[in-house]
Scaffold this motif. Sequence first.
Motif, PDB file in Angstrom:
ATOM      1  N   ALA A  44       0.833  -1.202   0.000  1.00 29.17           N
ATOM      2  CA  ALA A  44       0.000   0.000   0.000  1.00 29.17           C
ATOM      3  C   ALA A  44       0.867   1.252   0.000  1.00 29.17           C
ATOM      4  N   LEU A  45       1.922   1.243   0.795  1.00 28.18           N
ATOM      5  CA  LEU A  45       2.834   2.393   0.816  1.00 28.18           C
ATOM      6  C   LEU A  45       3.532   2.570  -0.534  1.00 28.18           C
ATOM      7  N   LEU A  46       3.934   1.464  -1.141  1.00 22.45           N
ATOM      8  CA  LEU A  46       4.572   1.547  -2.451  1.00 22.45           C
ATOM      9  C   LEU A  46       3.602   2.040  -3.517  1.00 22.45           C
ATOM     10  N   ALA A  47       2.348   1.582  -3.459  1.00 25.43           N
ATOM     11  CA  ALA A  47       1.341   2.045  -4.422  1.00 25.43           C
ATOM     12  C   ALA A  47       1.067   3.535  -4.239  1.00 25.43           C
ATOM     13  N   SER A  48       1.019   3.975  -2.990  1.00 25.67           N
ATOM     14  CA  SER A  48       0.798   5.393  -2.727  1.00 25.67           C
ATOM     15  C   SER A  48       1.963   6.239  -3.229  1.00 25.67           C
ATOM     16  N   ALA A  49       3.178   5.772  -2.993  1.00 22.38           N
ATOM     17  CA  ALA A  49       4.354   6.506  -3.466  1.00 22.38           C
ATOM     18  C   ALA A  49       4.390   6.554  -4.991  1.00 22.38           C
ATOM     19  N   LEU A  50       4.021   5.459  -5.621  1.00 19.20           N
ATOM     20  CA  LEU A  50       3.984   5.433  -7.083  1.00 19.20           C
ATOM     21  C   LEU A  50       2.927   6.391  -7.626  1.00 19.20           C
TER      22      LEU A  50
END
Length: 61
Positions: A44-50
């Motif tokens: 989720a954090l990676l998707a948000s950063a992307l």
Amino acid sequence: MKDRGLRTFITVLAGLAVIYFGATGHRSSGGEGDGISGGVVLLALLASALAWNLTKPGPAK
């Protein structure tokens, strides 16, 4: 996108979507320990950063 509010909304929505689908997939497996795992939170954090990176405004013309 020039509207920071819309950019923030898309970023939060991407993270929540990953958490939602990760949690519903986890619950359907019937295992112990209902809830979300650390891997889902990391995704989720990676998707948000992307999403944040992909929606940043381009150079001014």
